[in-house]
Design a protein around this motif. Structure first.
Motif, short mmCIF file in Angstrom:
data_model
loop_
_atom_site.label_atom_id
_atom_site.label_comp_id
_atom_site.label_asym_id
_atom_site.label_seq_id
_atom_site.Cartn_x
_atom_site.Cartn_y
_atom_site.Cartn_z
N ILE A 387 -7.26 10.23 0.71
CA ILE A 387 -5.83 9.93 0.61
C ILE A 387 -5.55 9.04 -0.60
N PHE A 388 -6.57 8.28 -1.06
CA PHE A 388 -6.36 7.36 -2.18
C PHE A 388 -6.27 8.08 -3.53
N GLN A 389 -6.41 9.42 -3.54
CA GLN A 389 -6.17 10.17 -4.77
C GLN A 389 -4.67 10.32 -5.04
N PHE A 390 -3.84 10.05 -4.02
CA PHE A 390 -2.40 10.26 -4.15
C PHE A 390 -1.70 8.96 -4.56
N PRO A 391 -0.54 9.08 -5.19
CA PRO A 391 0.22 7.87 -5.56
C PRO A 391 0.74 7.15 -4.32
N PRO A 392 1.16 5.90 -4.48
CA PRO A 392 1.58 5.10 -3.32
C PRO A 392 2.67 5.74 -2.48
N TRP A 393 3.62 6.42 -3.11
CA TRP A 393 4.72 6.97 -2.31
C TRP A 393 4.23 8.08 -1.38
N VAL A 394 3.23 8.84 -1.83
CA VAL A 394 2.66 9.88 -0.97
C VAL A 394 1.90 9.23 0.18
N ARG A 395 1.17 8.20 -0.13
CA ARG A 395 0.41 7.50 0.93
C ARG A 395 1.36 6.90 1.96
N ARG A 396 2.50 6.41 1.48
CA ARG A 396 3.47 5.85 2.42
C ARG A 396 4.03 6.95 3.33
N LEU A 397 4.21 8.11 2.77
CA LEU A 397 4.68 9.23 3.57
C LEU A 397 3.64 9.61 4.63
N VAL A 398 2.38 9.63 4.22
CA VAL A 398 1.29 9.91 5.17
C VAL A 398 1.29 8.88 6.28
N TRP A 399 1.55 7.64 5.91
CA TRP A 399 1.57 6.55 6.90
C TRP A 399 2.68 6.79 7.93
N TYR A 400 3.88 7.14 7.44
CA TYR A 400 4.99 7.39 8.36
C TYR A 400 4.67 8.54 9.30
N VAL A 401 4.10 9.61 8.77
CA VAL A 401 3.75 10.76 9.59
C VAL A 401 2.70 10.39 10.63
N SER A 402 1.72 9.58 10.21
CA SER A 402 0.66 9.18 11.14
C SER A 402 1.21 8.32 12.28
N ARG A 403 2.24 7.55 12.00
CA ARG A 403 2.84 6.72 13.05
C ARG A 403 3.51 7.60 14.10
N ILE A 404 4.09 8.70 13.68
CA ILE A 404 4.71 9.62 14.62
C ILE A 404 3.65 10.28 15.49
N GLY A 405 2.52 10.62 14.86
CA GLY A 405 1.46 11.32 15.59
C GLY A 405 0.58 10.40 16.40
N GLY A 406 0.76 9.10 16.31
CA GLY A 406 -0.09 8.17 17.04
C GLY A 406 -0.91 7.33 16.08
N PRO A 407 -1.37 6.16 16.50
CA PRO A 407 -2.10 5.25 15.61
C PRO A 407 -3.44 5.84 15.18
N SER A 408 -3.85 5.49 13.95
CA SER A 408 -5.17 5.87 13.47
C SER A 408 -5.88 4.64 12.95
N ALA A 409 -7.18 4.76 12.70
CA ALA A 409 -7.97 3.61 12.29
C ALA A 409 -7.63 3.13 10.89
N PHE A 410 -6.98 4.00 10.08
CA PHE A 410 -6.76 3.63 8.69
C PHE A 410 -5.31 3.68 8.25
N ALA A 411 -4.38 4.02 9.15
CA ALA A 411 -3.00 4.31 8.73
C ALA A 411 -2.40 3.16 7.92
N ARG A 412 -2.47 1.95 8.42
CA ARG A 412 -1.81 0.83 7.75
C ARG A 412 -2.49 0.50 6.42
#
Length: 624
Positions: A387-412
């Motif tokens: 995920i760190f290959q993507f720019p910050p805004w993409v990572r933030r989007l991944v974070w929002y999606v992961s929050r909807i799907g449930g907590p993960s070990a690395f989301a934050r």
């Protein structure tokens, strides 16, 4: 296993150093014998001996060559000295002793600095050539044995303990180093090549430095732990290779002319070492464990199960908050340089326990670093690496999606840290960055050139290898310093077969996926497989020798913290915001937060200043 010290004067003018007092500072490292050697002009060498090999006077140091040209002080053990002795004998060298020091002396005479790459052991060396007026300092491949030095216009002073540098007149005007303060207050220790005073250093692992009488110096690295290698061992081939290397290493490190035992934790590494000692025919093996009476850090039940399964006599002792007060003076005395790893308490206690019966112990240190044992912090980073290959805004989007799907070990973490290196640094910080900045508002940044946590790749395999490298060069040195300081304070030698040169070379060939189960966050798979050959029992929770420091700081250590830390306007020369510090400590005591891991280094540093620094020169400020 001993203590060494000395000075190399660039002129023939004698110093006012009190070598008797400097030698006494390391008495506990070597209570069995002492020695001093001087030439008429430039060099003084001082030695304290803990007799392990060749208990006769033939093992006395400083040791001088037959022709009187060379002199050496050697702290440590060379496990392949018998092979080197045979090779040197073929070149005409004759030996007066049966130990390893004379082998080291003659190897350096014969091969020069190239001999260092041939050594398989743990060591710190001071080697002097009287004719050429050259002093060589060297340290083992991973830094198991410490070696400090200070280079001034007058010469070089060195020692096994930093307080020996403090006691020497050449350090009298040196101030506390801002680089050391920056590193210590973030990481809880001062990594090589830095040291607490300006102009002072800890010699880096795998490094030698040679000084000449004209003031010049030449530093060379004879061993470098690689960041990235081509790994070829997987599956059963990896398991068999690792098992064979550890078996050979343990057998090598059983050589001793005094009694020998082993530490036994509730993990994987030390039980494996114990199993290999037993397999080597040591059926009378005695092991030692420290516990904390049933709280979350207690591993005595696991250790007892291992002892039964492996058939060893295990002695257990428990550490309590009251023991913290009783041990505090000894712990501070042993920490000749600021040191913030509070597991030094149980390490000292288990060393004291073992010293009642033995002079040499084997431990399991190094297994975590070599074989991805820190799985709880490595696994989330490896899962998130791509995920760190993507720019910050993409990572933030991944974070929002992961929050909807449930907590993960690395989301934050994928939005909190710019790079994986920053994420890894956060795992090693003693206090959260914002809290540290509140308490020390003018704290300098990490030193320029300190790049151990700079990593911005996103390739999973590169990340895995970088993590092993980082743990080995940034975390392992702290572990080794802790063990050296605690054990040598009790006049006990501790050997680390999992850091044997052959074991490391083998570990570097093993693919990370053969070591780390990402799904279950379990590491050291080859070590677990090797241990299964000796016992079906295995623990899964990693604890190590640990203590509940968070509770101690709220109870037994609270009056000491209030007296020695809360009243400070500066610490290690760094300005303290007393109100911020008091607020952080109050939150900890009220259990609003757990800052035990970060508050103990502050108390430790304050006590170090009082015990070690102030007696030699009084309070000094932060140097620019």
């Amino acid at each position: 296993m001993c203590g060494i010290a000395g000075e190399f004067r660039f002129s023939s003018t004698p110093t006012q150093a009190d070598w008797q007092s400097i030698s006494e500072l390391m008495y506990r490292r070597g209570p069995d014998d002492m020695g001093t050697w001087e030439d008429a002009e430039h060099c003084t060498l001082v030695f304290r001996r803990l007799a392990i090999l060749d208990l006769t006077p033939s093992g006395h140091q400083p040791m001088v060559s037959h022709d009187g040209r060379f002199a050496i002080v050697f702290n440590g053990e060379l496990y392949n000295f018998q092979d080197l002795r045979k090779e040197l004998s073929l070149h005409g060298y004759r030996f007066r002793s049966s130990g390893d020091t004379e082998v080291v002396l003659n190897a350096l005479i014969h091969w020069g600095k190239a001999a260092l790459a041939r050594f398989n052991g743990m060591f710190a060396i001071g080697f002097y050539d009287k004719r050429e007026k050259r002093l060589l300092l060297a340290r083992d491949h991973v830094g198991i044995k410490p070696l400090y030095f200070m280079h001034s216009y007058e010469g070089v002073v060195f020692g096994s303990q930093f307080n020996q540098i403090l006691a020497h007149p050449w350090s009298r005007n040196a101030a506390l180093s801002p680089y050391a303060a920056s590193l210590y207050l973030r990481l809880g220790h001062i990594p090589a090549p830095y040291a607490a005073l300006t102009g002072s250093n800890m010699l880096a692992a795998g490094t030698s430095i040679e000084f000449r009488a004209d003031g010049s110096k030449q530093e060379e690295r004879y061993y470098t732990f690689p960041r990235f290698v081509t790994s070829t061992l997987i599956g059963n081939e990896a398991i068999e290779a690792v098992d064979a290397a550890i078996t050979a290493a343990v057998r090598r490190q059983l050589i001793s002319d005094v009694s020998l035992g082993a530490f036994l934790s509730g993990g994987i590494d030390s039980p494996l070492v114990v199993a290999k000692i037993k397999a080597a025919g040591r059926n009378d093996l005695h092991t030692f464990t420290i516990g904390t009476r049933g709280d979350r850090t207690d591993e005595t039940a696991d250790a007892a199960e291992y002892a039964r399964a492996l058939g060893v006599e295990n002695t257990t002792e428990h550490v309590s908050p009251e023991d913290a007060l009783e041990l505090l003076d000894d712990v501070v005395t042993a920490m000749s340089e600021p040191f913030g790893d509070y597991s030094i308490f149980p390490t000292m206690l288990v060393s004291r326990l073992a010293r009642r019966r033995h002079t040499v112990m084997l431990s399991g240190d190094g297994g975590d670093e070599m074989f991805w044992g820190y799985a709880p912090r490595a696994a989330p980073m490896l899962e998130a690496a791509h995920i760190f290959q993507f720019p910050p805004w993409v990572r933030r989007l991944v974070w929002y999606v992961s929050r909807i799907g449930g907590p993960s070990a690395f989301a934050r973490q994928i939005v909190r840290y710019p790079t994986l290196g920053d994420w890894q640094l956060s795992a090693h910080r003693r206090l959260p960055s914002a809290v540290l900045q509140e308490i020390f508002p003018a704290l300098p940044p990490l030193p320029q050139g300190y790049d151990e946590f700079k990593f911005d790749s996103h390739n999973q395999t590169e990340t895995a290898q970088w993590l092993r490298w980082n743990e080995t060069i940034s975390h392992l040195p702290m572990v080794l310093l802790k063990v050296d300081r605690a054990s040598m304070h009790e006049s006990l030698e501790v050997r680390v077969p999992l850091l044997d040169r052959e074991v490391i070379d083998t570990a570097l060939q093993v693919d990370w996926r053969a070591c780390l189960d990402l799904a279950n966050k379990i590491g050291k798979l080859p070590l677990r497989a090797a241990l299964r050959q000796h016992t079906a029992y295995q623990s899964k929770i990693k604890r190590g020798f640990d203590i509940p420091m968070d509770h101690w700081l709220r109870t037994s250590l609270k009056p000491i913290f209030e007296e020695h830390v809360l009243s400070r306007s500066e610490l290690l020369g760094a300005e303290v915001d007393r109100q911020a510090l008091a607020r952080v400590y109050a939150d900890h005591c009220a259990e609003k937060a757990d800052y035990g891991r970060g508050l103990w280094p502050l108390l430790s540093a304050a006590l170090w200043e009082k015990h070690h620094f102030s007696p030699f020169r009084g309070r000094a400020g932060l140097a620019g």
